[in-house]
Design a protein around this motif. Structure first.
Motif, PDB file in Angstrom:
ATOM      1  N   UNK A  66      33.299  49.977  55.401  1.00  0.00           N
ATOM      2  CA  UNK A  66      33.614  48.684  56.004  1.00  0.00           C
ATOM      3  C   UNK A  66      32.708  48.493  57.222  1.00  0.00           C
ATOM      4  N   UNK A  67      32.680  47.264  57.710  1.00  0.00           N
ATOM      5  CA  UNK A  67      31.893  46.923  58.891  1.00  0.00           C
ATOM      6  C   UNK A  67      32.841  46.449  59.980  1.00  0.00           C
ATOM      7  N   UNK A  78      37.019  44.139  67.191  1.00  0.00           N
ATOM      8  CA  UNK A  78      37.408  42.744  67.030  1.00  0.00           C
ATOM      9  C   UNK A  78      37.878  42.459  65.606  1.00  0.00           C
ATOM     10  N   UNK A  79      37.037  42.762  64.627  1.00  0.00           N
ATOM     11  CA  UNK A  79      37.371  42.505  63.217  1.00  0.00           C
ATOM     12  C   UNK A  79      36.729  43.552  62.330  1.00  0.00           C
ATOM     13  N   UNK A  86      30.105  38.855  54.640  1.00  0.00           N
ATOM     14  CA  UNK A  86      31.281  38.132  55.133  1.00  0.00           C
ATOM     15  C   UNK A  86      31.249  37.931  56.653  1.00  0.00           C
ATOM     16  N   UNK A  87      30.387  38.655  57.323  1.00  0.00           N
ATOM     17  CA  UNK A  87      30.348  38.618  58.788  1.00  0.00           C
ATOM     18  C   UNK A  87      29.816  37.268  59.252  1.00  0.00           C
ATOM     19  N   UNK A  88      30.573  36.621  60.113  1.00  0.00           N
ATOM     20  CA  UNK A  88      30.174  35.331  60.667  1.00  0.00           C
ATOM     21  C   UNK A  88      28.921  35.494  61.531  1.00  0.00           C
TER      22      UNK A  88
END
Length: 114
Positions: A66-67, A78-79, A86-88
């Motif tokens: 995961x990232x 944070x997330x 998927x990373x904004x």
């Protein structure tokens, strides 16, 4: 995770620290996250050896990569994202309101799935 499975898949690569490494890995339960830096620091492994370990564990479906987006201003995660795409492009920290996204804010973590 099972000791027998870990011994089988890690024996050729990590023979010197095998029992200690397995004992440490068995501390992690399903759905726990393992940070590569934790194992790197505990066993004094170089990056190549750390990622060889996680590549083996991931191939055996013991862990999944995961990232994690991390804010270094307030020192908080944070997330977590399952896929890199998927990373904004822009992420605002929920704690300090800084725009935190850059390549240094992304950590690779592994979730125990078995």
């Amino acid at each position: 995770m099972s000791r027998d499975l870990l011994e089988k898949i890690l024996k050729s690569e990590f023979d010197l620290n095998l029992n200690e490494l397995i004992d440490f890995l068995l501390l992690f339960k399903k759905d726990d996250f393992i940070y590569p830096s934790t194992i790197k620091n505990k066993f004094n492994f170089n990056n190549k050896k750390i990622y060889a370990l996680f590549t083996i564990l991931e191939a055996e479906k013991i862990v999944k990569m995961y990232y994690e987006i991390y804010c270094y201003t307030c020192n908080k995660p944070i997330r977590i994202y399952e896929n890199f795409n998927q990373i904004d492009e822009s992420i605002i920290c929920d704690y300090c309101a800084n725009n935190i996204l850059n390549e240094n804010s992304i950590k690779v973590v592994y979730k125990v799935v078995k």
